[in-house]
Design a protein around this motif. Structure first.
Motif, PDB file in Angstrom:
ATOM      1  N   ALA A 123       0.961  -1.146  -0.137  1.00 29.87           N
ATOM      2  CA  ALA A 123       0.013  -0.047  -0.100  1.00 29.87           C
ATOM      3  C   ALA A 123       0.840   1.257   0.092  1.00 29.87           C
ATOM      4  O   ALA A 123       0.643   2.194  -0.460  1.00 29.87           O
ATOM      5  CB  ALA A 123      -0.727  -0.047   1.219  1.00 29.87           C
ATOM      6  N   LEU A 124       2.103   0.983   0.595  1.00 28.48           N
ATOM      7  CA  LEU A 124       2.934   2.368   0.799  1.00 28.48           C
ATOM      8  C   LEU A 124       3.728   2.389  -0.645  1.00 28.48           C
ATOM      9  O   LEU A 124       4.094   3.521  -0.823  1.00 28.48           O
ATOM     10  CB  LEU A 124       4.099   2.196   1.963  1.00 28.48           C
ATOM     11  N   ALA A 130      -2.694   0.862  -2.807  1.00 28.92           N
ATOM     12  CA  ALA A 130      -3.129   1.808  -1.802  1.00 28.92           C
ATOM     13  C   ALA A 130      -4.375   2.079  -1.948  1.00 28.92           C
ATOM     14  O   ALA A 130      -5.156   2.470  -0.760  1.00 28.92           O
ATOM     15  CB  ALA A 130      -2.348   3.155  -1.888  1.00 28.92           C
ATOM     16  N   ARG A 134      -6.933   1.718   0.806  1.00 27.79           N
ATOM     17  CA  ARG A 134      -7.955   2.745   1.422  1.00 27.79           C
ATOM     18  C   ARG A 134      -9.411   2.221   1.537  1.00 27.79           C
ATOM     19  O   ARG A 134     -10.075   2.779   2.663  1.00 27.79           O
ATOM     20  CB  ARG A 134      -7.683   3.760   0.547  1.00 27.79           C
ATOM     21  N   LEU A 158     -12.934  11.019  11.802  1.00 27.06           N
ATOM     22  CA  LEU A 158     -11.446  11.572  11.878  1.00 27.06           C
ATOM     23  C   LEU A 158     -10.986  10.950  13.216  1.00 27.06           C
ATOM     24  O   LEU A 158      -9.656  10.860  13.203  1.00 27.06           O
ATOM     25  CB  LEU A 158     -11.734  13.091  11.831  1.00 27.06           C
ATOM     26  N   SER A 161      -9.599   7.709  13.071  1.00 28.32           N
ATOM     27  CA  SER A 161      -8.396   7.738  11.998  1.00 28.32           C
ATOM     28  C   SER A 161      -7.123   8.327  12.843  1.00 28.32           C
ATOM     29  O   SER A 161      -5.978   7.686  12.726  1.00 28.32           O
ATOM     30  CB  SER A 161      -8.678   8.921  10.891  1.00 28.32           C
TER      31      SER A 161
ATOM     32  N   ILE B 173      -0.862   8.150   6.833  1.00 21.08           N
ATOM     33  CA  ILE B 173      -2.342   8.175   6.179  1.00 21.08           C
ATOM     34  C   ILE B 173      -2.555   9.343   5.548  1.00 21.08           C
ATOM     35  O   ILE B 173      -3.318   9.166   4.502  1.00 21.08           O
ATOM     36  CB  ILE B 173      -3.124   7.899   7.409  1.00 21.08           C
ATOM     37  N   VAL B 177      -0.622   6.950   2.196  1.00 18.26           N
ATOM     38  CA  VAL B 177      -1.639   6.365   1.438  1.00 18.26           C
ATOM     39  C   VAL B 177      -2.699   7.376   1.300  1.00 18.26           C
ATOM     40  O   VAL B 177      -3.577   6.954   0.547  1.00 18.26           O
ATOM     41  CB  VAL B 177      -2.215   5.414   2.982  1.00 18.26           C
ATOM     42  N   ARG B 178      -2.836   8.310   1.688  1.00 16.77           N
ATOM     43  CA  ARG B 178      -3.873   9.157   1.451  1.00 16.77           C
ATOM     44  C   ARG B 178      -5.099   8.981   1.617  1.00 16.77           C
ATOM     45  O   ARG B 178      -6.031   8.938   0.638  1.00 16.77           O
ATOM     46  CB  ARG B 178      -3.451   9.912  -0.061  1.00 16.77           C
ATOM     47  N   ALA B 179      -5.467   8.413   2.905  1.00 17.05           N
ATOM     48  CA  ALA B 179      -6.723   7.926   3.095  1.00 17.05           C
ATOM     49  C   ALA B 179      -7.586   8.939   3.800  1.00 17.05           C
ATOM     50  O   ALA B 179      -7.273   9.686   4.399  1.00 17.05           O
ATOM     51  CB  ALA B 179      -6.368   6.656   4.029  1.00 17.05           C
ATOM     52  N   GLU B 180      -8.808   8.972   3.143  1.00 18.40           N
ATOM     53  CA  GLU B 180      -9.884   9.887   3.743  1.00 18.40           C
ATOM     54  C   GLU B 180     -10.330   9.181   4.878  1.00 18.40           C
ATOM     55  O   GLU B 180     -10.392   7.944   5.175  1.00 18.40           O
ATOM     56  CB  GLU B 180     -10.808  10.056   2.854  1.00 18.40           C
ATOM     57  N   PRO B 181     -11.155  10.119   6.135  1.00 18.34           N
ATOM     58  CA  PRO B 181     -10.977  11.561   5.794  1.00 18.34           C
ATOM     59  C   PRO B 181      -9.833  12.421   6.346  1.00 18.34           C
ATOM     60  O   PRO B 181      -9.802  13.510   6.112  1.00 18.34           O
ATOM     61  CB  PRO B 181     -12.124  11.855   6.848  1.00 18.34           C
ATOM     62  N   LEU B 182      -8.752  11.803   6.725  1.00 18.75           N
ATOM     63  CA  LEU B 182      -7.518  12.369   7.138  1.00 18.75           C
ATOM     64  C   LEU B 182      -6.885  13.273   6.042  1.00 18.75           C
ATOM     65  O   LEU B 182      -6.443  14.335   6.276  1.00 18.75           O
ATOM     66  CB  LEU B 182      -6.515  11.522   7.900  1.00 18.75           C
ATOM     67  N   ALA B 185      -8.418  16.285   5.560  1.00 21.23           N
ATOM     68  CA  ALA B 185      -9.035  17.172   7.136  1.00 21.23           C
ATOM     69  C   ALA B 185      -8.416  18.405   7.142  1.00 21.23           C
ATOM     70  O   ALA B 185      -7.166  18.538   6.597  1.00 21.23           O
ATOM     71  CB  ALA B 185      -8.715  16.310   8.056  1.00 21.23           C
TER      72      ALA B 185
END
Lengths: 205, 205
Positions: A123-124, A130, A134, A158, A161, B173, B177-182, B185
């Motif tokens: 994923a990285l 990824a 996700r 949030l 997370s 994150i 990985v660019r995962a939402e919602p972070l 945010a």
């Protein structure tokens, strides 16, 4: 006893018709291939070969390489995806400790750590991987935790997370980069320090 | 204006004797090569070619590929390694916010984010790269933060590591990985939530 030594090349016809267990065998091979070679270099052909079947059968069961990957990481992540259950196993004020303990339980067990490492690395390193990661984490983990918290929907995800970030960051340092002093720190000490942090993220003011 | 278009193959002799700035040019090329191809595939030869010099000159300045990598990541990490200064820029009770703000400042700036991403990816994927990274972070970051905290030595480094884990996990994150919602945010919201956590790790009971 009469099981032949695994050979390179096309496997005997009989093994291809194994039926039940075939899906699992392909997924095992896929997980190993993704883990060893990374998403970019892994291939449906290589996975088929390792599983002792035709590529066509892999495509038949799962579809594209991306879909094989999605199925493989869903299996590998399965233990981790049980984390939301920790929210229901007792009172909300103990959820920080239950979730922290659950998370490290998954990472400390060799059987679950290796597949997790493979997924995290993929994923990285690869955008397709990824994306699959996700989606799975968002729908299977964050959303399920968030809906059990007594918070506005946006804020709940949030906060979940940020709790995940504390745990995942610790796992990266301890298990992936293996940096001291965290790599050999006493697990109970770590859990003792992180449980209130996770609790604060999930239920604090 | 008369600078010729960069060509493949051996560069003209004159560029090899550029003297001052040569070290920086090789490091720039190294950082790009490690970022684009990863530690495993990067090579002294490729780096030399990109910098427009002989491989021998790269070896002369830095030594082995591992040593080129160590020098390149030390440069790329330089902004992040200033984090311990945040401890001295004001009272200890504000260190959580200063360090959190500093950390995200480094990640939000495109000029520092790209090299950081490259290093993190390398360290997560290659054991030699991880070793170089570990050593640098331990001696330049954790030890320097720990010695400024009013805690027993062993505990100070462990606590600094848990604070780092919260920040690094969030960066993984949000930026990797660019995962939402972070991923989208509001940064001030994140800093507001994480500052007390970092403060608690560093100076809490």
């Amino acid at each position: 006893m009469t099981e032949p030594v695994r050979r390179r090349g096309r496997p005997p016809r009989a093994r291809q018709d194994a039926g039940p267990g075939m899906r699992e065998r392909i997924l095992d091979a896929a997980r190993e291939d993704f883990a060893e070679r990374g998403y970019d270099k892994a291939s449906v052909r290589g996975i088929a070969k390792a599983a002792g079947v035709d590529s066509a059968l892999v495509h038949h069961y799962f579809g594209t390489k991306e879909q094989v990957f999605a199925a493989a990481i869903e299996v590998a992540l399965a233990p981790a995806l049980k984390a939301p259950d920790a929210l229901e196993d007792g009172p909300l004020e103990g959820v920080g400790e239950r979730m922290t303990r659950f998370f490290f339980g998954v990472w400390e067990a060799p059987a679950t750590r290796a597949p997790l490492l493979a997924i995290v690395r993929s994923a990285l390193n690869n955008e397709v991987a990824a994306g699959v990661f996700r989606k799975l984490v968002a729908t299977q983990l964050l959303a399920r935790i968030a809906q059990r918290l007594d918070l506005p929907e946006g804020e709940a995800e949030l906060r979940a997370s940020l709790a995940a970030a504390q745990l995942v960051g610790t796992a990266m340092i301890r298990y992936v980069v293996r940096a001291e002093p965290l790599a050999s720190a006493d697990l109970e000490w770590i859990i003792g320090r992180l449980a209130p942090v996770v609790q604060g993220h999930l239920t604090g003011p």
